[in-house]
Design an enzyme around this catalytic site. Structure first.
Site: not given
Ligand code: ATP
Length: 565
Positions: A330, A336-337, A486, A539
């Protein structure tokens, strides 16, 4: 090397014969007259005299040095660690206390700072895993002035072995972690020397970085003239940055989260699994997947262990968990990403209702967060000195997670005047801003920083999510939040193969596409009802501590801009 890139050719005056070559010819027009015989003799005499004088001076200097060395009463007490030095038992700073007063200890630490106060006195600040202790060296037999001078000049960050007597300082050493003691040096040896010039001083990185420098950089100086080390500089020099007291404490919290997650899982009877991160197709469809070259074909880095966790359930493993890297292609440049993070994943069967698993996950988070507070008190206090703004993480008082339905969250936002019309039509998930605002509202209303939203609209969840059989607009899925952001997504998964294929088609994922045959085959041979979730370790650490950026909670962060160190 010459700028042109050509090999360096010596200039005439650099060549040994330069004098001879450059001397003008004795004959020909414009040549000076040859010196007289007398003048030549005089010059030769003077040259011989000067050479003798230089010889005498060198001899004298060597004698002086030898004499000095002979009277260096500290010979053997300092310098490089000699091979013959006994490997005295080493005391860690964390073990040092007032009980060591007037006792001899040997410590191994880095030199955080070294300064000579006078020819007879020098101070060293020693640092071990972020903790600091002052050491003093004073010239008094057998400690010589030479030893004091040498110790005061040790390069900052060098690793030294110090043996000395622990004493109570006349006034507490406010800049040291252990301010009520200091070590009076008897012996000091260098184990590993640091370069004289470091790209960044660890002591400058002790102060938190400015908030607005995720991407840009620039040398800045604070009100006292001390350099402000930006996040970029810290991350570029991460090994030095990891040596600060705050980074040391943060990495302990990361270790603690993984420790507590695995502890809880193993105690529950779950099995630790290790799924492959190299896959032949993108695991969940979509474009957020890194494509890599795999011999003569393409492969992908796993964007979650989702399909494999479920295949393990189909393989009769009952309850499984994993701690491993998760890759996301992404282009999100946010606080936070990351493009690679540490995932804490679990999946387990249930008997009657997916809430059995949801409750298990809620208790897991309450366990992790309460135990962090208990087992890592000291580290949390250290981090709060640098990042006090967020305050203590608030847990539900009754030890039970607060669970609301997605629509309850929407109602709270609406009450606060937020436009949630798209969310009410189930077209879009909550935005980050909405999540944060909801976090604020919930904190004020329920006094907790941790809560759960259940029953998300089916439209905003992936194909493997089980719709609520009583109202398929919503699904048996949940997200966990910390400080309004999240940290986990989870759900009951569809375990009937026909329903799964239909859901895939509805979501635009072709069940016949490469990679999904194996997944679907797992369900064709029967798979028990199950649910699970995926958490992001980075996170959890970030939001638990209230850090402003996920990179601070990640050892060697990877984001769209950063692939090093
Ligand atoms: P967001 O909406 O915040 O991008 P997501 O819905 O893509 O998250 P999921 O695919 O459901 O996240 O992933 C489960 C968990 O993994 C998230 O709740 C978060 O704690 C972590 N996570 C997801 N994407 C990332 C990222 N790019 N960097 C760090 N942690 C992540």
């Amino acid at each position: 090397m010459a700028d042109s890139g050509l090999p360096h050719r010596p200039k005439p005056e650099e060549t040994p014969e330069a004098g001879a070559q450059a001397a003008p010819a004795a004959t020909g027009e414009g040549a000076p007259a040859a010196p007289s015989k007398n003048a030549l003799k005089k010059a030769a005499k003077e040259k011989a005299k000067a050479e003798k004088a230089a010889q005498r001076a060198a001899q004298q200097q060597a004698q002086q040095q030898a004499a000095q060395e002979a009277v260096d009463t500290a010979k053997g007490l300092y310098g490089r660690l000699p091979d013959s030095e006994d490997l005295a038992p080493v005391t860690n700073f964390s073990q040092l206390s007032e009980e060591h007063y007037e006792k001899e200890v040997t410590v191994v630490a880095r030199v955080d700072n070294a300064r000579s106060q006078s020819a007879k006195l020098a101070f060293l600040m020693l640092r071990q895993q972020g903790q600091k202790v002052q050491a003093v060296i004073a010239a008094a037999e057998p400690i010589s002035r030479q030893m004091v001078k040498w110790a005061g000049g040790i390069n900052v960050n060098s690793i030294v072995q110090v043996t000395g007597i622990v004493k109570k300082p006349a006034v507490p050493v406010s800049s040291a972690t252990l301010s009520e003691l200091e070590i009076h040096i008897r012996k000091i040896y260098i184990i590993a020397e640091a370069a004289q010039q470091l790209p960044m001083q660890v002591k400058d990185a002790e102060r938190p970085p400015p908030l607005s420098d995720i991407v840009e950089d620039g040398t800045q100086v604070d009100a006292e003239g001390a350099p402000i080390v930006t996040l970029k500089t810290r991350l570029d020099n991460r090994v030095l940055d990891l040596q600060t007291e705050t980074s040391q404490a943060i990495t302990w919290i990361s270790s603690g989260v993984a420790e507590l997650f695995t502890e809880y899982m193993l105690k529950s009877g779950a099995r630790w699994i290790f799924t492959s991160k190299l896959t032949g197709s993108s695991s969940e469809g979509g474009s957020e997947v890194f494509e890599i070259k795999y011999f003569k074909r393409k492969a992908y880095l796993a964007q979650s262990p989702q399909l494999y966790k479920q295949m393990c359930i189909a393989g009769d493993m009952g309850s499984v968990f994993e701690v491993g890297p998760v890759f996301r292609a992404e282009d999100s440049n946010t606080h936070r990403h990351l493009t690679e993070f540490t995932g804490l994943d679990f999946e387990k069967t249930f008997r009657h209702h997916y809430h059995e698993v949801l409750e298990f996950a809620e208790q897991l988070l309450v366990f992790i967060l309460t135990q962090l507070k208990e087992r890592y008190k000291e580290q949390i206090a250290i981090i709060q000195k640098s990042y006090p703004k967020a305050g203590d993480f608030k847990l539900p008082k009754d030890g039970k997670a607060l669970r609301l339905n997605y629509m309850d969250g929407i109602a709270l936002l609406k009450e606060a005047g937020v436009d949630v019309s798209e969310q009410e039509r189930f077209e879009n998930d909550l935005t980050t801003a909405m999540e944060k605002q909801l976090g604020q509202i919930i904190r004020e209303k329920y006094d907790t920083d941790f809560y759960v939203l259940d029953k998300f609209p089916t439209a905003v969840r992936p194909f493997y999510t089980k719709p609520d059989p009583e109202n398929p607009t919503f699904s048996n899925s949940y997200d966990f939040f910390m400080r309004g952001e999240e940290i986990m997504s989870g759900a009951q998964r569809i375990n009937d193969v026909k329903e799964l294929e239909e859901s895939m088609i509805k979501k635009g994922v072709d069940p016949k596409s490469e990679g999904f045959e194996d997944y679907l085959a797992a369900f064709r041979q029967g798979c028990p009802p199950h649910a699970g979730g995926g958490l992001g370790l980075n996170r959890i650490v970030m939001f638990f501590l209230g850090l402003p950026n996920i990179r601070l909670a990640t050892l060697f962060p990877r984001d769209p801009q950063r692939l090093r160190p």
